[in-house]
Design a protein around this motif. Sequence first.
Motif, PDB file in Angstrom:
ATOM      1  N   TYR A   1      45.540 -16.262  50.790  1.00  0.00           N
ATOM      2  CA  TYR A   1      44.829 -16.552  49.540  1.00  0.00           C
ATOM      3  C   TYR A   1      45.735 -16.276  48.337  1.00  0.00           C
ATOM      4  O   TYR A   1      45.819 -17.079  47.400  1.00  0.00           O
ATOM      5  N   ALA A   2      46.438 -15.146  48.377  1.00  0.00           N
ATOM      6  CA  ALA A   2      47.338 -14.795  47.279  1.00  0.00           C
ATOM      7  C   ALA A   2      48.478 -15.804  47.168  1.00  0.00           C
ATOM      8  O   ALA A   2      48.860 -16.214  46.061  1.00  0.00           O
ATOM      9  N   ALA A   3      49.030 -16.217  48.305  1.00  0.00           N
ATOM     10  CA  ALA A   3      50.107 -17.202  48.293  1.00  0.00           C
ATOM     11  C   ALA A   3      49.621 -18.532  47.728  1.00  0.00           C
ATOM     12  O   ALA A   3      50.289 -19.163  46.907  1.00  0.00           O
ATOM     13  N   ALA A   4      48.433 -18.958  48.170  1.00  0.00           N
ATOM     14  CA  ALA A   4      47.882 -20.247  47.731  1.00  0.00           C
ATOM     15  C   ALA A   4      47.588 -20.252  46.238  1.00  0.00           C
ATOM     16  O   ALA A   4      47.813 -21.260  45.552  1.00  0.00           O
ATOM     17  N   GLN A   5      47.089 -19.151  45.712  1.00  0.00           N
ATOM     18  CA  GLN A   5      46.777 -19.085  44.287  1.00  0.00           C
ATOM     19  C   GLN A   5      48.011 -19.332  43.417  1.00  0.00           C
ATOM     20  O   GLN A   5      47.917 -19.924  42.346  1.00  0.00           O
ATOM     21  N   LYS A   6      49.166 -18.873  43.910  1.00  0.00           N
ATOM     22  CA  LYS A   6      50.398 -19.066  43.146  1.00  0.00           C
ATOM     23  C   LYS A   6      50.853 -20.526  43.162  1.00  0.00           C
ATOM     24  O   LYS A   6      51.739 -20.916  42.397  1.00  0.00           O
ATOM     25  N   ARG A   7      50.247 -21.333  44.021  1.00  0.00           N
ATOM     26  CA  ARG A   7      50.629 -22.743  44.143  1.00  0.00           C
ATOM     27  C   ARG A   7      49.663 -23.679  43.437  1.00  0.00           C
ATOM     28  O   ARG A   7      49.959 -24.863  43.258  1.00  0.00           O
ATOM     29  N   LEU A   8      48.510 -23.163  43.021  1.00  0.00           N
ATOM     30  CA  LEU A   8      47.431 -24.025  42.544  1.00  0.00           C
ATOM     31  C   LEU A   8      47.788 -24.885  41.337  1.00  0.00           C
ATOM     32  O   LEU A   8      47.312 -26.016  41.217  1.00  0.00           O
ATOM     33  N   ARG A   9      48.591 -24.375  40.435  1.00  0.00           N
ATOM     34  CA  ARG A   9      48.916 -25.139  39.220  1.00  0.00           C
ATOM     35  C   ARG A   9      49.514 -26.499  39.550  1.00  0.00           C
ATOM     36  O   ARG A   9      49.322 -27.460  38.816  1.00  0.00           O
ATOM     37  N   ARG A  10      50.251 -26.570  40.644  1.00  0.00           N
ATOM     38  CA  ARG A  10      50.891 -27.825  41.015  1.00  0.00           C
ATOM     39  C   ARG A  10      49.912 -28.811  41.654  1.00  0.00           C
ATOM     40  O   ARG A  10      50.268 -29.958  41.882  1.00  0.00           O
ATOM     41  N   LEU A  11      48.707 -28.333  41.938  1.00  0.00           N
ATOM     42  CA  LEU A  11      47.740 -29.162  42.661  1.00  0.00           C
ATOM     43  C   LEU A  11      46.525 -29.504  41.816  1.00  0.00           C
ATOM     44  O   LEU A  11      45.544 -30.058  42.331  1.00  0.00           O
ATOM     45  N   ASP A  12      46.566 -29.200  40.536  1.00  0.00           N
ATOM     46  CA  ASP A  12      45.382 -29.324  39.669  1.00  0.00           C
ATOM     47  C   ASP A  12      44.746 -30.711  39.682  1.00  0.00           C
ATOM     48  O   ASP A  12      43.527 -30.839  39.703  1.00  0.00           O
ATOM     49  N   ASP A  13      45.544 -31.743  39.644  1.00  0.00           N
ATOM     50  CA  ASP A  13      45.000 -33.094  39.478  1.00  0.00           C
ATOM     51  C   ASP A  13      44.813 -33.849  40.795  1.00  0.00           C
ATOM     52  O   ASP A  13      44.540 -35.051  40.784  1.00  0.00           O
ATOM     53  N   MET A  14      44.938 -33.172  41.915  1.00  0.00           N
ATOM     54  CA  MET A  14      44.873 -33.856  43.207  1.00  0.00           C
ATOM     55  C   MET A  14      43.454 -33.966  43.733  1.00  0.00           C
ATOM     56  O   MET A  14      42.620 -33.090  43.500  1.00  0.00           O
ATOM     57  N   GLU A  15      43.200 -35.045  44.454  1.00  0.00           N
ATOM     58  CA  GLU A  15      41.941 -35.201  45.177  1.00  0.00           C
ATOM     59  C   GLU A  15      42.015 -34.369  46.449  1.00  0.00           C
ATOM     60  O   GLU A  15      43.068 -33.877  46.835  1.00  0.00           O
ATOM     61  N   TRP A  16      40.845 -34.252  47.099  1.00  0.00           N
ATOM     62  CA  TRP A  16      40.715 -33.363  48.254  1.00  0.00           C
ATOM     63  C   TRP A  16      41.772 -33.589  49.323  1.00  0.00           C
ATOM     64  O   TRP A  16      42.426 -32.644  49.767  1.00  0.00           O
ATOM     65  N   HIS A  17      41.998 -34.809  49.756  1.00  0.00           N
ATOM     66  CA  HIS A  17      42.902 -35.042  50.873  1.00  0.00           C
ATOM     67  C   HIS A  17      44.344 -34.661  50.539  1.00  0.00           C
ATOM     68  O   HIS A  17      45.038 -34.041  51.349  1.00  0.00           O
ATOM     69  N   ASP A  18      44.786 -35.013  49.326  1.00  0.00           N
ATOM     70  CA  ASP A  18      46.135 -34.634  48.913  1.00  0.00           C
ATOM     71  C   ASP A  18      46.236 -33.127  48.697  1.00  0.00           C
ATOM     72  O   ASP A  18      47.237 -32.494  49.072  1.00  0.00           O
ATOM     73  N   PHE A  19      45.208 -32.564  48.085  1.00  0.00           N
ATOM     74  CA  PHE A  19      45.152 -31.120  47.860  1.00  0.00           C
ATOM     75  C   PHE A  19      45.277 -30.379  49.191  1.00  0.00           C
ATOM     76  O   PHE A  19      46.068 -29.437  49.334  1.00  0.00           O
ATOM     77  N   ARG A  20      44.483 -30.806  50.172  1.00  0.00           N
ATOM     78  CA  ARG A  20      44.473 -30.162  51.475  1.00  0.00           C
ATOM     79  C   ARG A  20      45.840 -30.255  52.158  1.00  0.00           C
ATOM     80  O   ARG A  20      46.355 -29.242  52.670  1.00  0.00           O
ATOM     81  N   LYS A  21      46.434 -31.413  52.135  1.00  0.00           N
ATOM     82  CA  LYS A  21      47.720 -31.584  52.817  1.00  0.00           C
ATOM     83  C   LYS A  21      48.824 -30.765  52.152  1.00  0.00           C
ATOM     84  O   LYS A  21      49.593 -30.068  52.822  1.00  0.00           O
ATOM     85  N   LYS A  22      48.914 -30.845  50.819  1.00  0.00           N
ATOM     86  CA  LYS A  22      49.977 -30.133  50.114  1.00  0.00           C
ATOM     87  C   LYS A  22      49.857 -28.621  50.295  1.00  0.00           C
ATOM     88  O   LYS A  22      50.854 -27.926  50.560  1.00  0.00           O
ATOM     89  N   LEU A  23      48.648 -28.122  50.137  1.00  0.00           N
ATOM     90  CA  LEU A  23      48.465 -26.671  50.238  1.00  0.00           C
ATOM     91  C   LEU A  23      48.626 -26.204  51.682  1.00  0.00           C
ATOM     92  O   LEU A  23      49.178 -25.130  51.942  1.00  0.00           O
ATOM     93  N   SER A  24      48.162 -27.002  52.618  1.00  0.00           N
ATOM     94  CA  SER A  24      48.304 -26.651  54.036  1.00  0.00           C
ATOM     95  C   SER A  24      49.771 -26.602  54.437  1.00  0.00           C
ATOM     96  O   SER A  24      50.205 -25.680  55.135  1.00  0.00           O
ATOM     97  N   ASP A  25      50.535 -27.590  54.000  1.00  0.00           N
ATOM     98  CA  ASP A  25      51.967 -27.600  54.318  1.00  0.00           C
ATOM     99  C   ASP A  25      52.667 -26.386  53.722  1.00  0.00           C
ATOM    100  O   ASP A  25      53.533 -25.774  54.357  1.00  0.00           O
ATOM    101  N   PHE A  26      52.281 -26.054  52.489  1.00  0.00           N
ATOM    102  CA  PHE A  26      52.885 -24.892  51.827  1.00  0.00           C
ATOM    103  C   PHE A  26      52.603 -23.611  52.609  1.00  0.00           C
ATOM    104  O   PHE A  26      53.510 -22.805  52.871  1.00  0.00           O
ATOM    105  N   LEU A  27      51.357 -23.413  52.991  1.00  0.00           N
ATOM    106  CA  LEU A  27      50.987 -22.195  53.714  1.00  0.00           C
ATOM    107  C   LEU A  27      51.611 -22.156  55.109  1.00  0.00           C
ATOM    108  O   LEU A  27      51.971 -21.082  55.608  1.00  0.00           O
ATOM    109  N   ALA A  28      51.758 -23.320  55.729  1.00  0.00           N
ATOM    110  CA  ALA A  28      52.418 -23.367  57.034  1.00  0.00           C
ATOM    111  C   ALA A  28      53.876 -22.919  56.919  1.00  0.00           C
ATOM    112  O   ALA A  28      54.390 -22.209  57.794  1.00  0.00           O
ATOM    113  N   ARG A  29      54.523 -23.314  55.832  1.00  0.00           N
ATOM    114  CA  ARG A  29      55.914 -22.895  55.622  1.00  0.00           C
ATOM    115  C   ARG A  29      56.009 -21.391  55.394  1.00  0.00           C
ATOM    116  O   ARG A  29      57.064 -20.794  55.638  1.00  0.00           O
ATOM    117  N   ARG A  30      54.933 -20.792  54.928  1.00  0.00           N
ATOM    118  CA  ARG A  30      54.911 -19.342  54.743  1.00  0.00           C
ATOM    119  C   ARG A  30      54.499 -18.610  56.031  1.00  0.00           C
ATOM    120  O   ARG A  30      54.340 -17.390  56.021  1.00  0.00           O
TER     121      ARG A  30
END
Length: 218
Positions: free
Chosen positions: A157-186
């Motif tokens: 949750y803490a890691a994802a919060q630091k990424r949210l600014r880059r995802l502000d304008d995304m729809e659900w599917h893009d939001f989910r993929k981008k954030l999921s990929d980021f967390l997987a890399r962590r």
Amino acid sequence: MKKITAIEVQKKDPKRVNIYLDGEFAFGLDRFVAAWLTVGQVLDEDKINRLQSEDAEEKATRQAMLLLGIRARSEMEVRRNLEKHEIPEALIERTIERLRKERLLDDGQFAQAWVANRSEFRPRSRRALGVELRRKGLTEADIRSATGELDEKALAYAAAQKRLRRLDDMEWHDFRKKLSDFLARRGFEYEVISLTVKRLWAERDGKQHKNLDDEEIP
């Protein structure tokens, strides 16, 4: 027996001095090691050897302290740095032991500090932290002690919060993929990623998890 005929501060390194014996340059010494020497003093071979040995130890310690002055280091990091500076193996071991006794090197404390710093500034999973610490030569016991009490969900949750600014304008599917990929890399697992992504989406848009589809996260 040889007489000290001159002691001169080195131009390139004022922390060292050149020692002249019987009118000729003999060797360089750290100023701390040479502090008690005076012109006119007579040295035998044993004393000269001891001075050079003390100088080598001081050189190794200063190099280690220079490294530790930048940030905390593991024993393996200090050892590798001294090897890079061509410090003899036996002297490296003595230097490491000296720093341990003075509590300037402590792998257990290093692991705790590393995990605390990562968790605050660049959160990642226990698994990812373990990989980093193993690369720095930490034992499994020290790794377990430093990471055993971590909450994976809170870290994600803490890691994802630091990424949210880059995802502000995304729809659900893009939001989910981008954030999921980021967390997987962590280093986070699928279940933790899925829960975290849905939680952040719900918080961002004021929705409930039950309103989201159950499609698998890519």
